[in-house]
Scaffold this active site. Structure first.
Site, PDB file in Angstrom:
ATOM      1  N   SER A   1      46.623  40.872  43.432  1.00 50.60           N
ATOM      2  CA  SER A   1      46.756  41.871  42.365  1.00 50.60           C
ATOM      3  C   SER A   1      47.880  42.871  42.645  1.00 50.60           C
ATOM      4  CB  SER A   1      45.444  42.633  42.190  1.00 50.60           C
ATOM      5  OG  SER A   1      44.460  41.756  41.720  1.00 50.60           O
TER       6      SER A   1
ATOM      7  N   HIS B   1      35.371  36.364  41.874  1.00 51.12           N
ATOM      8  CA  HIS B   1      35.297  36.197  43.334  1.00 51.12           C
ATOM      9  C   HIS B   1      33.865  35.889  43.758  1.00 51.12           C
ATOM     10  CE1 HIS B   1      39.268  37.228  44.901  1.00 51.12           C
ATOM     11  NE2 HIS B   1      39.340  38.202  44.016  1.00 51.12           N
TER      12      HIS B   1
ATOM     13  N   GLU C   1      43.025  49.065  32.810  1.00 52.74           N
ATOM     14  CA  GLU C   1      42.613  47.859  33.537  1.00 52.74           C
ATOM     15  C   GLU C   1      41.113  47.584  33.444  1.00 52.74           C
ATOM     16  OE1 GLU C   1      42.523  47.936  37.805  1.00 52.74           O
ATOM     17  OE2 GLU C   1      42.766  45.767  37.964  1.00 52.74           O
TER      18      GLU C   1
HETATM   19 MG    MG Z   1      42.823  45.255  39.956  1.00 55.87          MG
HETATM   20 ZN    ZN Z   2      40.990  39.292  43.270  1.00 54.42          ZN
END
Ligand code: MG
Ligand code: ZN
Length: 371
Positions: free
Chosen positions: A89, A271, A262
């Site tokens: 990221s 994940h 975001e």
């Molecule tokens: Mg992020």
């Molecule tokens: Zn990640």
């Protein structure tokens, strides 16, 4: 004469029909007629880890159409970083923020660890209002890459200190402890902000939904000491923060504004290979997207971009799935290198059609703004 009276009769009949017709909310809102030539404002929305398949999972699980389906322009970007076909990221957000391919873990620096000026910093320099909203800590990799310059993403206290070098108008996210309970030095960055005239709130004082964001001063709202809860556990501020944040920046940004919003925890659900959390996070983010689109449609001067930094989880829709009963499966608990969708609406949205590098998003935003 006869034509005129016939026309006016038709006009009256049409008016009657229109006034009798039940108002039906259109599924796809129409494009406003008055669209400015170039955008005054840019809303860049990043669903961390929101690949096409995560989006598909949300879309086919949802009973209603998603807001993402309202976008008229779609493109694809290549997310790979300087040193890895599978980006993280930090490198992913630095590509959007600076237009450079850098190494995984890099925050606002190029592959030689030299600081690069971000689009948010340039916006601030040019007199636009600027802001960031995240559902993670505000010093986590994605927001950090727009306003900090550090060789490694884990340097949270260093990143926090970097935030005081740019006079951002609005920050909403977690991570308060990196500002006011620092191990690195004796600084209390919350006190420093207040001395500079910032209004600083946090979750222990009042819930975001209960407070008015007063646009007469810069504002920081901390949603948590580190990371807030994920949507499935009741975190529900992203759409509210988006609505409030856009109104706030529209007031402050007489020359326009740039905001990065975001949906941070889509990535974390992937994940963890947690399908239900993934769906809740995508749908929460989509609600915020709808509010940004409504804002832009009312105004006609705002470019809305939605994308992701990378795909996460190698998500696929299991063959035994049906609409409303999606069983996402995962091929990894890391990221993958798939092409990533880009959705655009507003002035210069057409620049974002096609297949291009993740770094092109930076250059296309600058081209749209005429910088
Ligand atoms: Mg992020
Ligand atoms: Zn990640």
């Amino acid at each position: 004469m006869q034509d005129k009276s016939r026309n006016s009769l038709i006009g009256i009949m049409l008016m009657f029909l229109v006034s009798c017709a039940k108002p039906v909310a259109p599924e796809m809102p129409s494009i406003p007629v008055q669209m400015s030539e170039k955008p005054k404002n840019i809303i860049l929305m990043i669903g961390d880890g929101m690949g096409l398949s995560a989006l598909s999972v949300g879309l086919f699980q949802s009973a209603k159409p998603l807001n993402i389906e309202r976008f008229p322009v779609v493109g694809l970007h290549k997310s790979y970083s300087f040193d890895d076909l599978v980006t993280d990221s930090a490198a992913g957000a630095t590509a959007f923020a600076c237009g450079v391919k850098t190494y995984n873990n890099a925050i606002g620096v190029n592959s030689d660890t030299v600081a690069c000026k971000t689009i948010l910093e340039e916006a601030e320099e040019r007199g636009l209002a600027t802001g960031m909203i995240a559902t993670s800590s505000i010093v986590h990799a994605t927001p950090a890459s727009f306003a900090a310059h550090e060789p490694l993403r884990v340097l949270y206290e260093e990143i926090a200190a970097d935030y005081l070098d740019t006079e951002m108008d609005l920050l909403i996210g977690g991570g308060k402890k990196f500002f006011d309970r620092r191990n690195l030095d004796e600084r209390d960055l919350v006190t420093e902000w207040r001395k500079r005239g910032y209004k600083v709130w946090d979750y222990s004082q009042a819930e975001l939904r209960t407070i008015e964001l007063d646009p007469s001063t810069n504002l920081v709202y901390f949603t948590a000491d580190n990371h807030p809860l994920h949507a499935s556990l009741g975190r529900d501020y992203l759409p509210d923060a988006t609505q409030k944040g856009l109104n706030f920046l529209a007031e402050r940004g007489k020359k326009g504004f740039f905001i990065m919003i975001e949906g941070s925890q889509i990535d974390w659900a992937a994940h963890a290979n947690e399908g239900n959390i993934l769906i809740d996070e995508v749908l929460d983010f989509d609600k915020a997207i709808g509010l940004a689109l409504d804002f832009a449609q009312r105004r006609g001067d705002t470019l809305v971009l939605v994308t992701a930094d990378h795909e996460s989880g190698g998500v696929a829709i299991n063959p035994n799935s049906s609409r409303g009963k999606i069983k996402p499966i995962f091929t990894t608990n890391g990221h993958t290198g798939a092409l990533i969708p880009v959705f655009a609406y507003g002035p210069k949205a057409d620049l974002f059609a096609g297949v291009y590098e993740n770094t092109s998003i930076y250059f296309k935003m600058k081209e749209a703004l005429g910088w």
